[in-house]
Enzyme design. Structure first.
Site, PDB file in Angstrom:
ATOM      1  CD  GLU A   1       3.664   1.893   1.049  1.00 29.86           C
ATOM      2  OE1 GLU A   1       3.736   0.945   1.861  1.00 29.86           O
ATOM      3  OE2 GLU A   1       3.349   3.045   1.408  1.00 29.86           O
TER       4      GLU A   1
ATOM      5  CG  HIS B   1       7.750   5.262   8.591  1.00 35.82           C
ATOM      6  ND1 HIS B   1       6.500   5.209   9.132  1.00 35.82           N
ATOM      7  CD2 HIS B   1       7.598   5.023   7.257  1.00 35.82           C
ATOM      8  CE1 HIS B   1       5.622   4.944   8.178  1.00 35.82           C
ATOM      9  NE2 HIS B   1       6.264   4.819   7.029  1.00 35.82           N
TER      10      HIS B   1
HETATM   11 ZN   LIG Z   1       5.545   4.058   5.347  1.00 33.33          ZN
END
Ligand SMILES: [Zn+2]
Ligand SMILES: [Zn+2]
Length: 180
Positions: A133, A142
């Site tokens: 995070e 990502h």
């Molecule tokens: Zn993520």
């Protein structure tokens, strides 16, 4: 250009929490910046959904935003409650590009899944979700590498597989966003 120079962890109702120092030290080592704690905060009451018996992630971010003192500060909230976001059954965590993120410890505990307690695994998962995070806060998307902490976790098996380290590419990007 660097954007952040400190991480502040906000415990939401964690009580006497044995991972406090371990998490602080590990994040300090990984990001190479100052890591401190706020005082304990209550769970935002309006985050609870009686229908779902879960807590919405967004109100935690809103609360963290009000606790933030400095635009160079990353706020990381931690709760033991189960979090969700609209359209998702649950979330491990949630981040905003505005320097704030929150993680839930609920599903990181083997006992949630009816398995025996495993402290080592629990801490590794906690660190993995926290780094993931914070990575989003630092602007990382990502990552396709299944062993990079920025890989998307659909399940705890994915979290265990990826671990808490960045791949070389993500590490470089993360370091560029941290001021030293
Ligand atoms: Zn993520
Ligand atoms: Zn990566």
């Amino acid at each position: 250009m660097c954007k952040y120079n400190q991480i502040t962890i906000c415990p939401f109702d964690l009580g006497d929490w044995k991972w406090r120092d371990a998490l602080q030290n590990a994040l300090k080592e990984i990001f190479d910046i100052e890591v401190s704690y706020t005082v304990e905060e209550p769970i935002p009451a309006y985050s609870y959904s009686g229908n779902r018996e879960q807590f919405a992630g967004e109100p935690f971010l809103e609360k963290l935003f009000t606790l933030r003192n400095d635009p160079k500060e990353i706020m990381l909230g931690i709760t033991k409650e189960d979090l969700y976001a609209p359209g998702l059954n649950f979330i491990f965590g949630l981040a905003s590009p505005a320097g704030i993120c929150v993680i839930s410890l609920k599903r990181l505990d083997n006992r949630f899944w009816g398995l025996p307690k495993n402290d080592e695994l629990y801490f590794k998962r906690m660190l993995t979700e926290a780094v993931h995070e914070i990575g989003h806060v630092l602007g990382l998307p990502h990552c396709p590498d299944p062993h990079c902490v920025m890989h998307f976790s659909n399940s705890l098996a994915d979290t265990d597989e990826k671990g808490y380290r960045f791949c070389a590419k993500c590490e470089k990007k993360a370091k560029e966003s941290v001021c030293r």
